[in-house]
Design a protein around this motif. Sequence first.
Motif, PDB file in Angstrom:
ATOM      1  N   CYS A 601       0.847  -1.191   0.000  1.00 53.59           N
ATOM      2  CA  CYS A 601       0.000   0.000   0.000  1.00 53.59           C
ATOM      3  C   CYS A 601       0.877   1.234   0.000  1.00 53.59           C
ATOM      4  O   CYS A 601       1.986   1.235   0.560  1.00 53.59           O
ATOM      5  N   SER A 604       3.330   2.624   2.861  1.00 52.60           N
ATOM      6  CA  SER A 604       3.681   1.537   3.767  1.00 52.60           C
ATOM      7  C   SER A 604       5.023   0.969   3.334  1.00 52.60           C
ATOM      8  O   SER A 604       5.522   1.245   2.254  1.00 52.60           O
ATOM      9  N   TYR A 663      -0.520  -0.005  -4.260  1.00 57.78           N
ATOM     10  CA  TYR A 663      -1.974   0.241  -4.272  1.00 57.78           C
ATOM     11  C   TYR A 663      -2.260   1.431  -3.376  1.00 57.78           C
ATOM     12  O   TYR A 663      -1.862   1.439  -2.202  1.00 57.78           O
ATOM     13  N   LYS A 665      -4.206   3.763  -0.845  1.00 57.14           N
ATOM     14  CA  LYS A 665      -5.270   3.595   0.138  1.00 57.14           C
ATOM     15  C   LYS A 665      -6.513   4.363  -0.326  1.00 57.14           C
ATOM     16  O   LYS A 665      -6.376   5.454  -0.871  1.00 57.14           O
ATOM     17  N   SER A 718     -12.527   0.048   1.433  1.00 52.25           N
ATOM     18  CA  SER A 718     -11.469  -0.944   1.172  1.00 52.25           C
ATOM     19  C   SER A 718     -11.132  -0.977  -0.316  1.00 52.25           C
ATOM     20  O   SER A 718     -12.038  -0.925  -1.165  1.00 52.25           O
ATOM     21  N   CYS A 722      -5.745  -2.565   0.942  1.00 49.37           N
ATOM     22  CA  CYS A 722      -5.613  -1.261   1.614  1.00 49.37           C
ATOM     23  C   CYS A 722      -6.984  -0.774   2.057  1.00 49.37           C
ATOM     24  O   CYS A 722      -7.965  -0.829   1.281  1.00 49.37           O
ATOM     25  N   THR A 724      -9.291   2.334   4.408  1.00 51.38           N
ATOM     26  CA  THR A 724      -9.260   3.696   4.933  1.00 51.38           C
ATOM     27  C   THR A 724     -10.590   3.988   5.640  1.00 51.38           C
ATOM     28  O   THR A 724     -11.659   3.657   5.107  1.00 51.38           O
TER      29      THR A 724
END
Length: 824
Positions: A601, A604, A663, A665, A718, A722, A724
């Motif tokens: 993500c 991250s 990817y 978030k 989602s 990832c 949020t």
Amino acid sequence: MVCKLRLKRNNLVINEIILVLVLLLPAGRVIGQLNLTTQSGINNYCGGCSYNLSSILINELMISPDSGDGSIFGNDLTRRGEWIELYNPDSCCKRDISCYFLGNCAPDGDPEPNYGGGFEIPPGNIIPPSGFVIVRGTHAGAVPPSLLVQNGGRTVEIVVDTNLDVCIGMGSRLWFPNAGGWFAFYDETGVPQDAIFWNDSLNFDHTGNPCNPIGGCPFSGVLCSFEQIPANKKTYISSYDPVLGESFRREPDGGPWVIGQQGIPTYGTCNILPCAQLPPCDGNITVSASGGTPPYTYQWSDCREQNTNSATSLCAGNYCVTVTDALGIQATICDSVSNKVIPVSLNAFAPVCENADPFLLSGGYPPGGHFSGPGVIADTLYPVLSGPGYNQIKYTYVNQGCYGFDSVIILIYPSPVAIAATTDDSLCSGETIWLSGQAYGGNSLSCSFSWNGPAGFDFNDAQASIPLATPSNSGYYTLVVTDTLNCSSVFPDTVPIQVFPRPQAHVLFSDSIVCEGENIILYAYVSGGTPPNEYEWQGPAGFSSGLLSPFLPAVTPQLSGYYIFNITDSHQCTAENPDSLELIISPLPVISAFPSELAICRDSTAEVQLSGASQYYLAPNQGVSLTLMGILLVNASFNTNYIIIGVDQWGCSGQTNLHVSVYPKPVPGLPDTLFLCAGESLILKANTGDSATYIWQDNSRGNSCQVSQPGLCWVLMSNFMCRTFDSAWILPCTEFWIPNTFTPNTDGNNDVFRAFTSQPLAEYEMIIFNRWGDKIFITNDIEAGWDGCYKGETCMSDVYVYLVTYLPVEGRKHQRQGMVFLIR
């Protein structure tokens, strides 16, 4: 007629001829007879009158007699002052030059073409021995009377004053050009006798022929051009302009020209006084006549046609005289004159060796004579030319042409013949010189041998050697052979031996380690030796090359090993110590990344384990970092293909690839606060994603939620792995509200980020900052908003910070700051 011969009496030879002539008169009476006898004397001057070269010579020349006198003959009667003097080189005999020619080809006219000119000697011109001829123009001075032949002198004068004996082609004169010209003298058959030329030879015509006058002489052919006259008949007498009033001449008369010099003319007489040249011979024959009817007249056959009873100044030869008496009765008798014989003696010579040094011969008497014989050159005996055996040496003495001789035998011992050889006359440093000698001829069975050569080499044996030769041993080696008669011989051709220095091989680099796949040049250079060189490289896996610095492309570990470099120069000398280097070709490291495919993500961090090398480099290097343990920390912000390059301890590198899928978030994009007025409802809408899922606080699953009551509204969004969470406060509409998300994608929904209020404001300011603190937007109009661009460029999806300051019309100033998500 009855002839009687009497033999030599003392130095006189007496001949007698008795002519019996019977003349029958009417009475039958015999009236006379004519008897002749001769007596000859020895000639003591044996050189004689043997002149047989040119019949006549050009002896003196006046090119520039006076200003304006520039011709022998010409249309301008005032310009006839030039003259030429001829000479009879025969000191014994007169010379008839009737119908001889003078000619040239000189420039004349405007522009100055070259025209042939010529003059024909009239008949009846006979030159006495050693006599002169003056051929002159009418303006030149007359020859002094005392010099003329008719007055007892030796000079003939010929004045050029008639057109019949002269031709001038298409020119205007027969002349001697000051700037350069030529003049030749021809005999009555047109054969050149003598020629001269002067100054600049480019000034006259080399190929033009003299013209042939129309006089009364029989020769009507073409006279030779300057180019056609033989070189030994032409003399270059001067290289500069003539001096006014001075002449060029031979010294003495008939001798060599005084080149490049002029002087006061010697007109019709000797160039060097005294010049009387009497006939050199002194032989004589006297005839005695008797009988017949005196007086007698005499006519001799010599070249001077003497007419007295004694012919004098005779050289060796046969002469006849015809005697005529008063009645015309003739008788002829011949006699000969012999040269004087000079007594000569020669001492004996001691024996010499065939190869002895040449030596000057002596022992002849009278001194001053000449030696001849086998091997004799200019009175020096060269035994090697004489050859072995008994050789006759002759000594000849000459005095005034008379000679005598004596001879002796000289014994010349044969010399041994030396033969020298070498197995190789061209060697390289360090090799052995082998010399071999032999002898034959002479007393070769008991000869001694002696070698000598460069660097002080001296060896007394037939066979010789020089081990470990160096260039200082280069040079010529001589073998001397000596027999028991002390006759020695040197090998006629010295043995040349050349010891060439060996070339030195040098590899430029020392032992080294290289990586598989590299391109390598084996650099080398050469010192010493003699170019051009041949090169030889030998190495592993059958490698060979004839280049000085060969190229090895894309090497493999199989080529590891020693590479040896050697040289052969133009004399086939190789390097004494070939040079070499060791190459270790290291295989490339195998680099691996685990995992090789990574999904994370945005914002991250994930770990990738690297192996296969001691150092690693990544391209690009954004969003990654490397730990000391070979662990790669990945914190990419977008999908990236990384090239991982690993370098081992030898500096060899390998590589692998790492694909990172990033990817983002989900960003629901809910505002922080919304204002809801009584009796109204709001629709909260989250950002839409292709694979996003939604869960709202009311457990609804769509991308929007309807709100009718103030309070906290939230959503869990989602996107694959990832997630949020986002929320918004629903406030009564009397509050100031700023959203936390906008989507400037020109879809007409939430494209501009701005603040909202339900109350009037006295002051307002909004400032937008990016994550690095750069100020990218500012406004004082609450109705205006940020469209997601900075300096005309679209800003990327990210979190941005806002700072809002506002002052209500009624109330106090407020300041709010927060973050807004730009989602595209």
